[in-house]
Design a protein around this motif. Structure first.
Motif, PDB file in Angstrom:
ATOM      1  N   ASN A   1       8.413   6.029   2.834  1.00  0.00           N
ATOM      2  CA  ASN A   1       9.157   7.153   2.267  1.00  0.00           C
ATOM      3  C   ASN A   1       9.907   7.829   3.409  1.00  0.00           C
ATOM      4  OD1 ASN A   1       9.998   9.731   1.377  1.00  0.00           O
ATOM      5  ND2 ASN A   1       8.347   9.847  -0.121  1.00  0.00           N
ATOM      6  N   PRO A   2      11.232   7.755   3.430  1.00  0.00           N
ATOM      7  CA  PRO A   2      11.991   8.275   4.581  1.00  0.00           C
ATOM      8  C   PRO A   2      12.106   9.783   4.615  1.00  0.00           C
ATOM      9  CG  PRO A   2      13.488   7.428   2.925  1.00  0.00           C
ATOM     10  CD  PRO A   2      12.104   7.095   2.441  1.00  0.00           C
TER      11      PRO A   2
ATOM     12  N   PHE B   1       5.863   8.822  -3.823  1.00  0.00           N
ATOM     13  CA  PHE B   1       5.666   7.450  -3.359  1.00  0.00           C
ATOM     14  C   PHE B   1       5.748   7.338  -1.831  1.00  0.00           C
ATOM     15  CE2 PHE B   1       7.856   7.184  -7.513  1.00  0.00           C
ATOM     16  CZ  PHE B   1       6.823   6.627  -8.250  1.00  0.00           C
ATOM     17  N   GLY B   2       4.967   6.417  -1.276  1.00  0.00           N
ATOM     18  CA  GLY B   2       5.168   5.960   0.082  1.00  0.00           C
ATOM     19  C   GLY B   2       4.558   6.810   1.176  1.00  0.00           C
ATOM     20  N   CYS B   3       4.742   6.316   2.413  1.00  0.00           N
ATOM     21  CA  CYS B   3       4.148   6.908   3.619  1.00  0.00           C
ATOM     22  C   CYS B   3       5.239   7.401   4.567  1.00  0.00           C
ATOM     23  CB  CYS B   3       3.308   5.860   4.363  1.00  0.00           C
ATOM     24  SG  CYS B   3       2.031   5.057   3.383  1.00  0.00           S
TER      25      CYS B   3
ATOM     26  N   PRO C   1      13.575  11.933  -1.773  1.00  0.00           N
ATOM     27  CA  PRO C   1      12.392  11.354  -1.130  1.00  0.00           C
ATOM     28  C   PRO C   1      11.384  12.392  -0.640  1.00  0.00           C
ATOM     29  CG  PRO C   1      14.350  10.170  -0.446  1.00  0.00           C
ATOM     30  CD  PRO C   1      14.830  11.343  -1.253  1.00  0.00           C
ATOM     31  N   LYS C   2      11.864  13.559  -0.202  1.00  0.00           N
ATOM     32  CA  LYS C   2      10.943  14.591   0.280  1.00  0.00           C
ATOM     33  C   LYS C   2      10.009  15.069  -0.829  1.00  0.00           C
ATOM     34  CE  LYS C   2      13.947  17.606   1.739  1.00  0.00           C
ATOM     35  NZ  LYS C   2      15.177  16.922   1.292  1.00  0.00           N
TER      36      LYS C   2
ATOM     37  N   LEU D   1       0.837  -1.189   0.000  1.00  0.00           N
ATOM     38  CA  LEU D   1       0.000   0.000   0.000  1.00  0.00           C
ATOM     39  C   LEU D   1       0.876   1.245   0.000  1.00  0.00           C
ATOM     40  CD1 LEU D   1      -2.836  -1.000   2.507  1.00  0.00           C
ATOM     41  CD2 LEU D   1      -2.711  -1.327   0.024  1.00  0.00           C
ATOM     42  N   ASP D   2       0.538   2.160  -0.899  1.00  0.00           N
ATOM     43  CA  ASP D   2       1.347   3.367  -1.080  1.00  0.00           C
ATOM     44  C   ASP D   2       0.869   4.526  -0.224  1.00  0.00           C
ATOM     45  OD1 ASP D   2       3.437   4.771  -2.804  1.00  0.00           O
ATOM     46  OD2 ASP D   2       1.680   6.014  -3.225  1.00  0.00           O
ATOM     47  N   ASP D   3      -0.354   4.406   0.356  1.00  0.00           N
ATOM     48  CA  ASP D   3      -0.919   5.532   1.086  1.00  0.00           C
ATOM     49  C   ASP D   3      -1.799   5.019   2.220  1.00  0.00           C
ATOM     50  OD1 ASP D   3      -1.531   8.353   1.480  1.00  0.00           O
ATOM     51  OD2 ASP D   3      -3.518   7.879   0.691  1.00  0.00           O
ATOM     52  N   LEU D   4      -1.824   5.752   3.298  1.00  0.00           N
ATOM     53  CA  LEU D   4      -2.612   5.389   4.469  1.00  0.00           C
ATOM     54  C   LEU D   4      -4.098   5.257   4.139  1.00  0.00           C
ATOM     55  CD1 LEU D   4      -2.956   5.004   7.556  1.00  0.00           C
ATOM     56  CD2 LEU D   4      -2.984   7.511   7.747  1.00  0.00           C
ATOM     57  N   SER D   5      -4.599   6.123   3.256  1.00  0.00           N
ATOM     58  CA  SER D   5      -6.028   6.118   2.938  1.00  0.00           C
ATOM     59  C   SER D   5      -6.482   4.826   2.277  1.00  0.00           C
ATOM     60  CB  SER D   5      -6.372   7.301   2.028  1.00  0.00           C
ATOM     61  OG  SER D   5      -5.764   7.144   0.751  1.00  0.00           O
TER      62      SER D   5
END
Length: 580
Positions: free
Chosen positions: A138-139, A157-159, A152-153, A114-118
């Protein structure tokens, strides 16, 4: 480079340029080296990034070597399914994902990142969460990324860490009991320390999640990112050192915290197929103005990386001094640009024919020899994100793909497109002038009505298309109207079937197909694309192997590309099937 100059000249004589060709031995050796480097980790698997080289023959080779697949779209999921990858051999890592794609991944039993919390609440409501849930991390400022994957900022992509913790807690509360963790921080990395640092980052995060939530990660996906040496003089990365470094960090963090065993996987694509692929093109033009230009018959549509990323791909010029009908003479004079040349060194811009100034494979590039018309330009390291990133701008048909097998043979694994493919989704018959335009300009009346047999608004493909080889209008025969690649031919090799008798079920083509043929699909995911006609009461297979049915007989009789069938209220037109 697996080919001699003479072999390249021979191939370019037999196979229309441009084309992509992949070396099977190079692919297998890359997988074996990676697997050996991670042999310390039970259950290690490289999930090949299908987007790098999405071709069933390539996937079959990788399947024989123990790879899984990493998918980012429903098309890649379907391709994996059709090639016999099952359940958790498939990883689904997507973003901005519609529900139908999540449903397909769940149906296959794929591991879902999963790429996103939602996505947690969305999936729970729409289809239920999968058995195992993984999140992409995503760091942010914690890592720097690189030019290809970005900071990354600023990456989509990512959480974040806080979102990860909330997401795992939600899944836990909703009854999920199996968990994974994933990140993809760098791309085409040749530094062992950076790749090992990604493992450290994820192992530390796995410990934090366990301490805060009591969740023990079953799997950590380190992503891909292992690079290849595009530039001359760059060293090939020592994957044995990468594996050893990850092992050391695993013992230091995971084993020390009592979280072993934890499965570690990767999703390398470029490292596996990149060096195995070559784009073979021919020099068709020379131009001298402010720079020295070498024009080739390939273009950015065949390999977009140099134009998109300013990426370096090495180019080898191979002499071919034969006469080539349709090309200028090798000895044809070119303009004297000595007074205008802005680069005094003997360097060249190697360019394609798109109407885009960034359609360049090389800029100010010194070449081993000065290219002449008819010579062959081999563009190296094009086996990943090459053909798969192709497009049809300016109406450029995408090129064929070939596989150089272990026995030295070369087989076609995807035919070249032609203009018929480009025009196949267009409605020429209904595109005449409107009544208002015809009234204003009576001379346009000849096109104000559809052609004979067509109703305005009804879809009909061209009945005559242009052949890629002749560029002249010709009927398109069944021999040229095959699928762009076949899902029926690339079963296990004879050697693989002998090693694994259980694979014999897929070692032969499906009924009605012969290995190497390109018949329509027996069933499909799109009425339009895959040769499946749904009449509302039953499904009819339309194809040359549907012998005995009215549709099959009509197909066999039709030697031109255009044909029209009416079967129980359905209309089949060429390769496009519509309900009426």
């Amino acid at each position: 480079f697996p080919f001699s100059d003479a072999k390249v000249v021979e191939l370019a004589k037999k196979l229309p340029t441009p084309f992509h060709i992949y070396d099977e031995r190079t692919i297998r050796e890359a997988v074996r080296g990676l697997n050996a480097s991670m042999a310390w980790c039970p259950g290690f698997r490289n999930h090949f990034a299908v987007k790098a080289t999405p071709n069933p023959y390539i996937l079959q080779v990788l399947k024989e070597e123990g790879c899984g697949t990493d998918c980012s779209s429903i098309a890649e999921l379907v391709l994996s399914e059709e090639m016999g990858f099952k359940a958790e051999e498939i990883m689904f890592t997507s973003n901005n994902t519609p529900i139908k794609e999540f449903k397909k991944a769940k149906q296959l039993g794929a591991l879902v990142n999963l790429d996103d919390l939602s996505h947690v609440d969305f999936l729970h409501k729409e289809d239920g969460l999968p058995e195992m849930v993984s999140f992409r991390f995503n760091p942010g400022p914690g890592r720097t990324g690189n030019a290809l994957i970005g900071d990354p900022k600023a990456a989509k992509f990512g959480c974040t860490t806080a979102q990860l913790l909330e997401g795992y807690k939600k899944c836990q509360d909703l009854g999920v009991t199996r968990f994974g963790l994933h990140a993809m921080v760098v791309s085409n990395c040749l530094k062992v320390d950076e790749l090992v640092e990604t493992a450290r980052m994820l192992f530390v995060l796995a410990v934090q999640i366990h301490e805060k939530l009591g969740i023990k990660m079953e799997m950590v996906n380190l992503g891909g990112g292992i690079g290849i040496p595009y530039l001359p003089g760059q060293a090939v990365i020592d994957v044995a050192s990468v594996g050893a470094g990850i092992h050391a960090v695993y013992k230091e963090i995971i084993e020390a915290k009592g979280l072993a065993p934890m499965k570690v996987v990767m999703e390398c694509g470029r490292y596996i197929t990149g060096p195995a692929g070559f784009l073979v093109s021919r020099v068709v033009h020379r131009k001298r103005i402010y720079k020295n230009y070498v024009g080739v018959d390939a273009c950015m549509a065949n390999l977009m990386r140099p134009g998109m990323y300013d990426a370096y791909h090495h180019i080898t010029i191979i002499r071919d001094e034969r006469d080539h009908p349709g090309l200028p003479s090798r000895t044809a004079p070119v303009a004297d640009n000595a007074a205008d040349l802005i680069t005094k060194e003997p360097v060249f811009d190697v360019v394609g024919g798109l109407c885009e100034n960034n359609d360049k494979f090389a800029v100010d590039r010194p070449l081993d020899v000065e290219p002449f018309v008819g010579d062959i330009a081999v563009i190296h390291d094009a086996g990943a994100h090459g053909h798969s990133m192709g497009f049809q701008y300016n109406g450029k048909p995408r090129s064929a793909e070939y596989l150089h097998r272990l026995d030295g043979s070369v087989i076609e694994i995807r035919r070249a497109e032609d203009l018929g493919d480009i025009f196949s989704t267009l409605d020429f018959d209904s595109a005449g002038p409107s009544a208002e335009a015809a009234a204003r300009s009576p001379g346009s009346a000849a096109r104000s009505e559809p052609r004979s047999g067509a109703t305005r608004g009804e879809y009909r493909p061209l009945s005559r298309v242009y052949s890629q080889t002749s560029r002249s209008a010709v009927p398109r025969t069944s021999a040229t109207s095959s699928r762009l690649w076949t899902l029926t031919a690339p079963g296990p090799s004879a050697a693989a079937a002998a090693r694994s008798p259980g694979s014999a079920a897929h070692s032969k083509p499906r009924p009605g197909a012969k290995r190497g043929e390109d018949p329509p699909r027996a069933r499909g995911y799109s009425q339009r694309t895959f040769g499946m006609l749904n009449t509302g009461r039953s499904s009819l297979r339309i194809g040359p192997d549907s012998v005995g049915s009215p549709c099959g007989l009509a197909w066999r009789r039709a030697q031109a590309r255009f044909f029209k069938l009416r079967c129980g209220g359905a209309v089949a037109v060429g390769r496009m099937f519509l309900l009426v």
